[in-house]
Write a protein that holds these residues in place. Structure first.
Motif, PDB file in Angstrom:
ATOM      1  N   PHE A  22       0.845  -1.198   0.000  1.00 51.07           N
ATOM      2  CA  PHE A  22       0.000   0.000   0.000  1.00 51.07           C
ATOM      3  C   PHE A  22       0.877   1.244   0.000  1.00 51.07           C
ATOM      4  N   THR A  23       0.493   2.232  -0.795  1.00 53.57           N
ATOM      5  CA  THR A  23       1.206   3.510  -0.810  1.00 53.57           C
ATOM      6  C   THR A  23       0.186   4.646  -0.805  1.00 53.57           C
ATOM      7  N   GLY A  24       0.673   5.853  -0.456  1.00 54.63           N
ATOM      8  CA  GLY A  24      -0.191   7.023  -0.606  1.00 54.63           C
ATOM      9  C   GLY A  24      -0.671   7.645   0.688  1.00 54.63           C
ATOM     10  N   ARG A  25      -0.385   6.991   1.834  1.00 52.08           N
ATOM     11  CA  ARG A  25      -0.719   7.614   3.123  1.00 52.08           C
ATOM     12  C   ARG A  25       0.259   7.117   4.183  1.00 52.08           C
ATOM     13  N   PRO A  26       0.415   7.870   5.289  1.00 52.41           N
ATOM     14  CA  PRO A  26       1.330   7.424   6.346  1.00 52.41           C
ATOM     15  C   PRO A  26       0.913   6.066   6.906  1.00 52.41           C
ATOM     16  N   ALA A  27       1.897   5.271   7.296  1.00 51.97           N
ATOM     17  CA  ALA A  27       1.639   3.895   7.759  1.00 51.97           C
ATOM     18  C   ALA A  27       0.653   3.842   8.921  1.00 51.97           C
ATOM     19  N   ASP A  28       0.682   4.857   9.806  1.00 52.89           N
ATOM     20  CA  ASP A  28      -0.198   4.813  10.990  1.00 52.89           C
ATOM     21  C   ASP A  28      -1.634   5.247  10.689  1.00 52.89           C
ATOM     22  N   LYS A  29      -1.900   5.623   9.434  1.00 48.94           N
ATOM     23  CA  LYS A  29      -3.249   6.072   9.070  1.00 48.94           C
ATOM     24  C   LYS A  29      -4.100   4.956   8.441  1.00 48.94           C
ATOM     25  N   TYR A  30      -3.513   3.779   8.258  1.00 53.17           N
ATOM     26  CA  TYR A  30      -4.292   2.632   7.775  1.00 53.17           C
ATOM     27  C   TYR A  30      -5.031   2.008   8.954  1.00 53.17           C
ATOM     28  N   PHE A  31      -6.233   1.464   8.699  1.00 53.95           N
ATOM     29  CA  PHE A  31      -6.981   0.840   9.792  1.00 53.95           C
ATOM     30  C   PHE A  31      -7.723  -0.389   9.276  1.00 53.95           C
ATOM     31  N   ASP A  32      -8.011  -1.318  10.174  1.00 62.43           N
ATOM     32  CA  ASP A  32      -8.716  -2.570   9.847  1.00 62.43           C
ATOM     33  C   ASP A  32      -8.054  -3.283   8.659  1.00 62.43           C
ATOM     34  N   MET A  33      -6.787  -3.608   8.811  1.00 64.53           N
ATOM     35  CA  MET A  33      -6.001  -4.159   7.697  1.00 64.53           C
ATOM     36  C   MET A  33      -5.637  -5.634   7.903  1.00 64.53           C
ATOM     37  N   GLU A  34      -6.293  -6.286   8.877  1.00 65.39           N
ATOM     38  CA  GLU A  34      -5.902  -7.653   9.257  1.00 65.39           C
ATOM     39  C   GLU A  34      -5.957  -8.638   8.083  1.00 65.39           C
ATOM     40  N   VAL A  35      -6.869  -8.432   7.163  1.00 62.30           N
ATOM     41  CA  VAL A  35      -7.071  -9.397   6.075  1.00 62.30           C
ATOM     42  C   VAL A  35      -5.843  -9.509   5.169  1.00 62.30           C
TER      43      VAL A  35
END
Length: 347
Positions: free
Chosen positions: A37-50
């Motif tokens: 994934f690219t395009g946003r800071p790493a800490d701004k991703y959420f619910d990514m367990e899948v």
């Protein structure tokens, strides 16, 4: 077992939503998939367990301010040296297939390593004759060169007589209980306090406002909420309608669930302006180009909605991959669209 490297543009949540659906089907079919994934800071991703240990790189992101894309700020804030470094450091030699959902690092790394790229996403529909509006030379070049693909599977709400497929979305059961006065609001590129102020006169409706930045409401009929995949899906499921920007994925989910739609496309963003035009042409939704209380009032009191039954397109694409990626000719796409029904409903 086929090994796939799958790059996803993370700027908007729509690409990630689509990737979640694809991930489930790819894993279920036994593919070995690495997601980036690219395009946003790493800490701004959420619910990514899948996504099973996904990678994050900086990539490129569009700068927006008060509901408008700024190409100048986008260029100034881009990190071209890091972008090139990310491309050069991505080794794709171990993978049998490279997929890009409009993700530039993956697409350009594959191009550099002479690996074929399969593009899956709404943006690839713009290679065909579909409703377009708000275009300019910069937007056309961005669409063409941002994340180039050798084979493009374009997605849209209607085929427009072109070899494109329906949206990739979850296909849940149609809601049996809808709250007629409940409205979901997701305008992430607007000032959330301006949105709250805009909605405060409409006291007969219950607004659930999601925003990336915290917002505060002193009005009992307006609830402000932080971004949450589960909370958002729950509110989407039983609301009567959505007010949102003109991103592709949320409108797709709303059509699948039979919600009425009001979109405000991002200014100077050809894809969103074209999406708004397509919704209008198809009679699937309403549009406003500014935060307009008169348009909102008319829309709130209009009960008409459209319910479109889309098949599980992720499953169709995964089966196509298993079949060796034959040409998606007119017969193939016609067969897919045969199962799509458009129903007029009222809330």
């Amino acid at each position: 077992m086929m090994k796939i490297f799958y790059g996803v543009q993370g700027t908007g949540n729509g690409h990630i939503t689509r990737a979640r659906v694809m991930a489930k089907e790819l894993y279920a079919a036994g593919f070995d998939v690495t997601f980036q994934f690219t395009g946003r800071p790493a800490d701004k991703y959420f619910d990514m367990e899948v996504f099973n240990g996904y990678q994050v790189k900086t990539g490129l992101t569009f700068n927006t301010h008060n509901g408008q894309v700024s190409y100048v700020k986008t260029a100034l804030e881009a990190s071209p040296i890091r972008f090139v470094r990310d491309i050069n450091s991505l080794d794709l030699s171990a993978y049998d297939l490279v997929i890009s959902d409009f993700e530039p690092v993956t697409a350009w790394a594959a191009k550099r390593q002479k690996k074929k790229v399969l593009g899956i996403g709404h943006q690839y529909a713009f290679r065909h004759s579909i409703p377009r509006a708000g275009g300019d030379p910069i937007a056309e070049q961005v669409m063409k060169y941002f994340a180039p693909a050798d084979i493009g599977i374009g997605l849209h709400w209607h085929h427009f007589g072109q070899p494109i497929l329906p949206p990739i979305i979850e296909t849940p059961e149609f809601p049996q209980n809808t709250q007629a006065n409940k409205i979901l609001v997701y305008l992430p590129f607007e000032d959330p306090q301006a949105v709250v102020k805009l909605l405060c006169p409409f006291e007969n409706f219950e607004f659930h406002v999601y925003s990336p930045e915290p917002a505060v409401s002193k009005y009992p009929h307006i609830t402000c909420k932080p971004l949450s995949r589960n909370g958002f899906q729950s509110d989407l499921y039983d609301c009567a309608g959505i007010i949102s920007n003109a991103g592709f994925e949320l409108a797709s989910e709303s059509l699948q669930l039979g919600k009425k739609i009001l979109v405000k496309p991002l200014h100077a963003q050809m894809e969103q302006i074209s999406n708004a035009e397509a919704l209008k042409q198809l009679g699937y939704g309403h549009t406003m180009f500014d935060l307009d209380d008169a348009v909102i009032e008319d829309w709130l009191h209009n009960p008409h909605a459209v319910h479109v039954t889309y098949p599980n397109i992720a499953k169709v694409i995964v089966q196509w991959l298993q079949d060796g990626m034959p040409a998606m000719d007119a017969e193939f796409t016609e067969r897919v669209w045969e199962s799509v029904q458009v129903l007029q409903i009222k809330h």
